[in-house]
Design an enzyme around this catalytic site. Sequence first.
Site, PDB file in Angstrom:
ATOM      1  N   ASP A  89       0.863  -1.176   0.000  1.00 50.33           N
ATOM      2  CA  ASP A  89       0.000   0.000   0.000  1.00 50.33           C
ATOM      3  C   ASP A  89       0.903   1.231   0.000  1.00 50.33           C
ATOM      4  O   ASP A  89       1.979   1.214   0.587  1.00 50.33           O
ATOM      5  CB  ASP A  89      -0.870  -0.037   1.260  1.00 50.33           C
ATOM      6  CG  ASP A  89      -1.996   0.974   1.232  1.00 50.33           C
ATOM      7  OD1 ASP A  89      -1.874   1.966   0.495  1.00 50.33           O
ATOM      8  OD2 ASP A  89      -2.979   0.769   1.944  1.00 50.33           O
ATOM      9  N   ASP A 143      -2.066   8.437  -3.267  1.00 48.46           N
ATOM     10  CA  ASP A 143      -3.320   9.110  -3.584  1.00 48.46           C
ATOM     11  C   ASP A 143      -3.912   9.726  -2.329  1.00 48.46           C
ATOM     12  O   ASP A 143      -3.405   9.530  -1.230  1.00 48.46           O
ATOM     13  CB  ASP A 143      -4.317   8.113  -4.192  1.00 48.46           C
ATOM     14  CG  ASP A 143      -4.757   7.068  -3.161  1.00 48.46           C
ATOM     15  OD1 ASP A 143      -3.920   6.685  -2.311  1.00 48.46           O
ATOM     16  OD2 ASP A 143      -5.923   6.635  -3.205  1.00 48.46           O
ATOM     17  N   GLY A 221     -11.106   4.568  -1.770  1.00 46.25           N
ATOM     18  CA  GLY A 221     -12.097   5.487  -1.236  1.00 46.25           C
ATOM     19  C   GLY A 221     -13.465   4.878  -1.038  1.00 46.25           C
ATOM     20  O   GLY A 221     -14.471   5.592  -1.002  1.00 46.25           O
ATOM     21  N   ASP A 271      -8.466  -7.042  -0.307  1.00 46.52           N
ATOM     22  CA  ASP A 271      -7.700  -7.151   0.935  1.00 46.52           C
ATOM     23  C   ASP A 271      -8.563  -6.626   2.065  1.00 46.52           C
ATOM     24  O   ASP A 271      -9.408  -5.754   1.857  1.00 46.52           O
ATOM     25  CB  ASP A 271      -6.387  -6.357   0.868  1.00 46.52           C
ATOM     26  CG  ASP A 271      -6.609  -4.875   1.159  1.00 46.52           C
ATOM     27  OD1 ASP A 271      -6.366  -4.456   2.316  1.00 46.52           O
ATOM     28  OD2 ASP A 271      -7.041  -4.129   0.256  1.00 46.52           O
TER      29      ASP A 271
END
Length: 376
Positions: A89, A143, A221, A271
């Site tokens: 990540d 992001d 998101g 995940d």
Amino acid sequence: MYKLLKKDGSSRRGEFSTPHGVVQTPVFMNVGTLAAIKGAVSTEDLKEIGCQIELSNTYHLSLRPGDEVIRKLGGLHKFMNWDRPILTDSGGFQVFSLSGMRKIKEEGVYFNSHIDGRKIFMGPEESMRIQSNLASTVAMAFDECVENPAPKEYVEDSVKRTTRWLKRCKIEIDRLNSMPHTINNKQMLFGINQGGVHDDIRMEHAKIISDMDLDGYAIGGLAVGETHEEMYRVLEKVVPNLPENKPIYLMGVGTPANILEAVERGVDFFDCVMPSRNGRHSHVFTSYGVIHLLNAKYELDDNPIDSECSCPTCKNYTRAYIRHLFKAKEMLAMRLCVIHNLYFYNNLMKEIRESIDKGNFLQYKKEKLEKWNETV
């Protein structure tokens, strides 16, 4: 490289080829935030229970033990004794969850460490450099994850910034992959679609990032404040606007029922910390729903957690014994339940793949949801 093998409706059966092996999709990524699964589960255990790919976290590993330490020790695979794919990540979600401790600028994000409070800066280039030091198979773009609901004007500005950051991530990872000292110079990059629950923003952003020819695409998101119905609607709008020849990853999701719904809508990668977190608190997934092993009714129960399960826990231990371990605060209780829950998730994905191969995924999904009685 992703190869689509079979479609059953919108659900997809594929193979994702990487320098660290081939991943059969749809797949669940087992979450080892700090290069380990919480609950005393080893990489040998992960292989035994069918884990194909592991996920670790850039932000947390950059603080402890430090990405330079891992680089000097040969990269994350060598560090944790795992020879299969690893996805890292970007750290964006963790940084943005520190809402009271961070400032967002065009160059990146300034924030305070959750460990010692020291000031830290992370931007697209920093995230890529850390992930290159970790030498993961797949790096995620940096992001901004916006919690739902959020004002549309802010979401629009945030998505534009995320797009600019993605372009910087791609330039930086290409540079790092070309350098002679890079441990994994074939590191892949996944971009992340954002846009909250605003269909028009989501769809436009999906089209923009699709043109960047990345190795894969994530949908971020979600599972951050919206309803399940909103999540599924967003998937229905976004997935058709992403390249069919690339893997699609729904970040941080979710329950077994969420996974079935997302697979039906064309998602390949998942995940979630739920199987390990719930297992550590005596909540286990079974063929007939979730059970809580601390309930008194299991005190004399000499059955396995799930009579239909073939995991090492169910082959060898009873509900009564594991309940006793929790009552006695023995670490083995957590380990046995986490192993079982991870096996449940990995086996669920195996069954999903088989159902798509046979062309009966929707029937499989219907039977599973009825059997779980909406408790999963």
